[in-house]
Design an enzyme around this catalytic site. Structure first.
Site, short mmCIF file in Angstrom:
data_model
loop_
_atom_site.label_atom_id
_atom_site.label_comp_id
_atom_site.label_asym_id
_atom_site.label_seq_id
_atom_site.Cartn_x
_atom_site.Cartn_y
_atom_site.Cartn_z
N GLY A 86 -25.02 1.61 2.42
CA GLY A 86 -24.48 1.71 1.05
C GLY A 86 -23.09 1.15 0.90
CB SER A 94 -28.90 0.25 7.92
OG SER A 94 -29.58 1.42 8.33
N PRO A 95 -29.64 -2.60 5.56
CG PRO A 95 -30.98 -3.45 3.83
CD PRO A 95 -30.92 -2.34 4.85
CG LEU A 96 -27.81 -2.39 0.69
CD1 LEU A 96 -28.31 -1.41 -0.39
CD2 LEU A 96 -27.20 -3.62 0.04
CG HIS A 155 -38.81 4.73 14.95
ND1 HIS A 155 -39.09 5.72 14.04
CD2 HIS A 155 -37.64 4.19 14.54
CE1 HIS A 155 -38.13 5.76 13.12
NE2 HIS A 155 -37.23 4.85 13.41
CE1 TYR A 169 -37.03 7.01 9.75
CE2 TYR A 169 -38.19 5.84 8.02
CZ TYR A 169 -37.37 5.83 9.12
OH TYR A 169 -36.89 4.64 9.59
N1 LIG Z 1 -36.00 1.32 12.38
C1 LIG Z 1 -35.03 2.18 12.34
O1 LIG Z 1 -34.62 2.74 13.34
C2 LIG Z 1 -34.39 2.47 11.00
C3 LIG Z 1 -33.15 3.14 10.94
C4 LIG Z 1 -32.59 3.36 9.68
C5 LIG Z 1 -33.26 2.97 8.54
N2 LIG Z 1 -34.47 2.34 8.64
C6 LIG Z 1 -35.21 1.88 7.43
O2 LIG Z 1 -34.32 1.08 6.65
C7 LIG Z 1 -34.27 1.57 5.32
C8 LIG Z 1 -32.90 1.32 4.70
O3 LIG Z 1 -31.87 1.75 5.55
P1 LIG Z 1 -30.78 2.83 5.18
O4 LIG Z 1 -31.25 3.74 4.12
O5 LIG Z 1 -30.35 3.42 6.48
O6 LIG Z 1 -29.54 1.96 4.68
P2 LIG Z 1 -29.25 1.01 3.44
O7 LIG Z 1 -30.49 0.57 2.79
O8 LIG Z 1 -28.28 0.02 3.96
O9 LIG Z 1 -28.44 1.98 2.46
C9 LIG Z 1 -29.06 3.02 1.74
C10 LIG Z 1 -27.96 3.78 0.99
O10 LIG Z 1 -27.35 2.92 0.05
C11 LIG Z 1 -27.40 3.47 -1.25
N3 LIG Z 1 -27.74 2.37 -2.15
C12 LIG Z 1 -28.84 1.58 -2.12
N4 LIG Z 1 -28.77 0.63 -3.07
C13 LIG Z 1 -27.61 0.81 -3.71
C14 LIG Z 1 -26.97 0.15 -4.79
N5 LIG Z 1 -27.51 -0.91 -5.36
N6 LIG Z 1 -25.75 0.63 -5.20
C15 LIG Z 1 -25.19 1.69 -4.60
N7 LIG Z 1 -25.74 2.36 -3.58
C16 LIG Z 1 -26.95 1.93 -3.14
C17 LIG Z 1 -28.49 4.54 -1.21
O11 LIG Z 1 -28.11 5.61 -2.05
P3 LIG Z 1 -29.07 6.18 -3.21
O12 LIG Z 1 -30.32 6.61 -2.57
O13 LIG Z 1 -28.27 7.30 -3.77
O14 LIG Z 1 -29.24 5.02 -4.16
C18 LIG Z 1 -28.47 4.98 0.24
O15 LIG Z 1 -27.55 6.02 0.42
C19 LIG Z 1 -34.62 3.05 5.46
O16 LIG Z 1 -35.11 3.59 4.24
C20 LIG Z 1 -35.66 3.03 6.54
O17 LIG Z 1 -36.93 2.76 5.98
C21 LIG Z 1 -35.05 2.10 9.85
#
Ligand SMILES: NC(=O)c1ccc[n+]([C@@H]2O[C@H](COP(=O)([O-])OP(=O)(O)OC[C@H]3O[C@@H](n4cnc5c(N)ncnc54)[C@H](OP(=O)(O)O)[C@@H]3O)[C@@H](O)[C@H]2O)c1
Length: 329
Positions: free
Chosen positions: A212, A207-209, A129, A56
């Protein structure tokens, strides 16, 4: 904050923090000072698990590399004995996608680099990963057992694993967690649930949201045009997707009103309340959202509530959702 349990005994905050977006995948890296403060605030709110990865990285405005592990490790240094640091090995990001490499010699280099960047002498949860098609998972699990014996890692997990891989890995060295994509828009991961339950392995939902979308904070016409912002090519953010996902967002808004919460918190509560071994790791760079997402742990949904939501989701039309980058080797 309420806790959930991963594996046999890894207790973590029911909502944990994904730190990836602070340096990677959502445009230019955010400022180190601001993100360090944000991580400190997360600790104060009650987040106890922080998710990062070797790969990352981002590019700072001065051309230097922003290492997510360095940011997370520095910010958590004053709290080291009360937090769970989760990081990952086994992929390199190249122009053509992710390159898997879990050769034992590569893992050995990776762990030393991660420990150094994190400024710690052990990693609480170390994930492969991506599965490497050229290295049997049994061999990777053997290396994990060695790292545990050496005290360098406490637990291990795999990201994006299927049933066969999970069973084979677990037979050699018990897994504490599988980290897969899981959200109301991506429920394929549910095929693993009976095996995770049988083997007592937790699910960390990435990516639980839906990146976003499930927060309903983004409207048709929102553009993500900053270089390195993966949302620019995610199908759920195409203009037509907002119409396709209207029913889903209406359902979330409706329950949010009933629960005096927000769509983001409801979509996280749905998975936390489904099983005590599911832990979402939403990512954010904003304090208000950190608080909003943490509030999911306070929302009570019964098994009936969750089933009713699942029944609605089962028959709903939705847009396509980003499924991740292709893995090469
Ligand atoms: N294992 C894997 O291959 C893998 C792949 C992807 C991700 N991940 C892990 O999963 C974590 C989360 O996944 P993700 O970042 O892909 O997706 P996510 O948590 O589903 O979504 C994150 C996005 O949503 C926005 N957000 C978060 N809370 C919000 C709220 N309450 N209201 C409005 N917007 C909101 C954030 O924007 P802002 O920052 O502008 O708030 C960001 O752009 C990552 O940080 C990483 O650690 C792992």
């Amino acid at each position: 904050m309420k806790k959930q349990i991963l594996g046999r005994k890894l207790e973590v905050s029911a909502v944990s923090l994904g730190c990836m977006g602070m340096t990677h995948a959502y445009g230019a890296p955010s400022g180190v000072k601001e993100m360090t403060q944000l991580i400190e605030q997360a600790v104060d709110i009650g987040y106890t698990m922080f998710d990062t990865a070797e790969c990352y990285t981002g590019t700072n405005p001065d051309g230097s590399t922003a290492y997510n592990e360095e940011l997370v490790g520095n910010a958590l240094k004053p709290h080291r004995n009360k937090v769970i640091i989760a990081t990952k090995f086994g992929v390199r990001i190249t122009a053509s996608g992710l390159e898997a490499d879990s050769r034992p010699s590569t893992i050995r280099q990776s762990i030393e680099g991660s420990l150094k960047r994190l400024g710690t002498d052990y990693i609480d949860l170390y994930y492969q990963h991506r599965v490497d098609p050229n290295v049997p998972v049994d061999e990777v699990a053997g290396v994990m057992q060695e790292l545990m014996n050496e005290g360098k890692i406490i637990n291990w997990g795999i990201s994006q694993a299927d049933i066969d891989i999970i069973r084979r890995a677990h037979a050699v060295c018990p897994l504490s967690a599988v980290q897969n994509r899981y959200s109301m828009m991506y429920r394929d991961t549910e095929v693993l649930f009976s095996v995770l339950e049988e083997l007592n392995i937790g699910l960390v939902a990435f990516s639980p949201l839906a990146n976003g979308l499930l927060t309903d904070a983004y409207k048709k016409g929102t553009v993500f045009n900053e270089s390195g912002d993966y949302r620019s090519f995610m199908p759920q953010f195409k203009p037509e997707a907002y119409d396709a996902n209207r029913e889903l967002l209406d359902m979330l808004n409706h329950i949010a009103v009933e629960k005096n919460a927000t769509p983001a918190a409801v979509s996280l509560a749905w998975m936390i309340c489904k099983n005590p071994w599911i832990v979402p790791i939403p990512g954010t760079r904003k304090l208000t959202r950190l608080e909003e997402n943490a509030n999911a742990a306070n929302i009570e949904l019964t098994q009936d509530d969750v089933k009713q939501m699942d029944d609605l989701l089962n028959q709903m039309n939705m847009s396509e959702i980003f499924g991740g980058m292709h893995v090469n080797r």
